[in-house]
Design an enzyme around this catalytic site. Sequence first.
Site, mmCIF file in Angstrom:
data_model
loop_
_atom_site.group_PDB
_atom_site.id
_atom_site.type_symbol
_atom_site.label_atom_id
_atom_site.label_comp_id
_atom_site.label_asym_id
_atom_site.label_seq_id
_atom_site.Cartn_x
_atom_site.Cartn_y
_atom_site.Cartn_z
ATOM 1 N N ARG A 1 0.843 -1.207 0.000
ATOM 2 C CA ARG A 1 0.000 0.000 0.000
ATOM 3 C C ARG A 1 0.872 1.250 0.000
ATOM 4 N NH1 ARG A 1 -1.108 1.907 4.360
ATOM 5 N NH2 ARG A 1 -1.872 0.088 5.479
ATOM 6 N N ASP B 1 -6.875 19.030 -15.257
ATOM 7 C CA ASP B 1 -7.256 17.699 -15.739
ATOM 8 C C ASP B 1 -6.924 17.678 -17.228
ATOM 9 O OD1 ASP B 1 -8.542 15.466 -16.779
ATOM 10 O OD2 ASP B 1 -10.290 15.647 -15.480
ATOM 11 N N LYS C 1 -7.873 6.345 -19.634
ATOM 12 C CA LYS C 1 -8.180 6.770 -20.998
ATOM 13 C C LYS C 1 -6.949 6.604 -21.900
ATOM 14 C CE LYS C 1 -11.946 7.723 -18.792
ATOM 15 N NZ LYS C 1 -12.283 9.030 -18.260
#
Length: 375
Positions: free
Chosen positions: A47, A171, A196
Amino acid sequence: MKIETRAVHAGRHTDPATGAVTAPIHLSTTFERGADGEYPRGFSYSREDNPNRHSLEQCLASLEGGKEALAFSSGLAVVTAVVQGLEPGDHILAPDDVYWGLRKVIGEVFAKSGLETTYFDMTDVAGLRAAIRPNTRLLWLETPSNPLLKITNLAALAEIARKANIVTVCDSTFASPILQRPLEWDIDMVMHSTTKYISGHSDVVGGALITKFDNYLFERARKAQKYGGSVPSPFDCWLTMRGIETLPYRVRAQCENALKIATFLSGHPSIEAVHYPGLPTHPGHALAANQMSAFGGMLSARVRGGREEAMATAARTQLFIRATSLGGAHSLIEHRASVEGPQSRTPQNLLRMSIGLENAEDLIADLEQALRADS
Ligand SMILES: *Cc1c(COP(=O)(O)O)cnc(C)c1O
């Protein structure tokens, strides 16, 4: 080194144990300590850090020209981590046509957090100064925007924000680091849905935050990632790294295809408007030509006849797949307003297209037959 070379080499090395050219996937959740109690190889628990995630973060920082990157389990986990770093009473400025998930995160996940948000038309550079409040801490930008492909002037807005001591995040999902690197325009941090273009094969959900230099929101996002635990799996990181190897070439082909399709659609009698920054008629064309190296693989078109006709046109496509998302090898088409739901501000006759890697002539033939019934 040029970006094609960095896409293949940054953050990667041959495996010292075996000589493997392609990195192994490190599934181990835990790593051996030295006799002195230290972690001689830098990893303790997955983690906190993992070799595959470490490589991906190094590669992403290199592609964006940033100091450091953090990989997350999704694009919206990045949004959540950044917003979580703000304090009650802080004010956020975000685009009025921002990716709808950001409105959901701020409005629903952080509904009781005491944050104030103004959704503003970021193409109104002069108006932005007046929208800034004494408690504004974060200027969130998105360019090209979704789904109208509006272009925001990154350098101009970064300058205004810097003078007012406001952290800027862009973004840059639609552009990918191949077409636009916001840090070069003095934006503080870049965010990607790596789901994407960056991973590029519609097979992994992920996100990234890349910073130009140390800042408190990046440090808090790091805590949200490591201790909050919104981490991508080693396999997700590996898939994303695999996608990045071909990112420059995929994006280039997608841009070429998209321009051909936008040109075809803009001359079609059944189409009312085409939103593509590569068309000289697009209001952001000159700005896009300046801050991007090409115009991207995303476009939207408004069909004559309203919502029904738009839906019917999408239903008639045979090669384009009716699905949300973007950036993969398949061309996708979607009726955006119905995906976004009743509060959507997207025009009802708009079809958003993610142009893939097929031959442009085949894609145009598909759109031609899908539109023929309307004309
Ligand atoms: C998909 C997308 C997101 C959200 O990313 P997920 O990986 O789906 O969480 C954010 N911004 C833009 C522009 C996107 O297209």
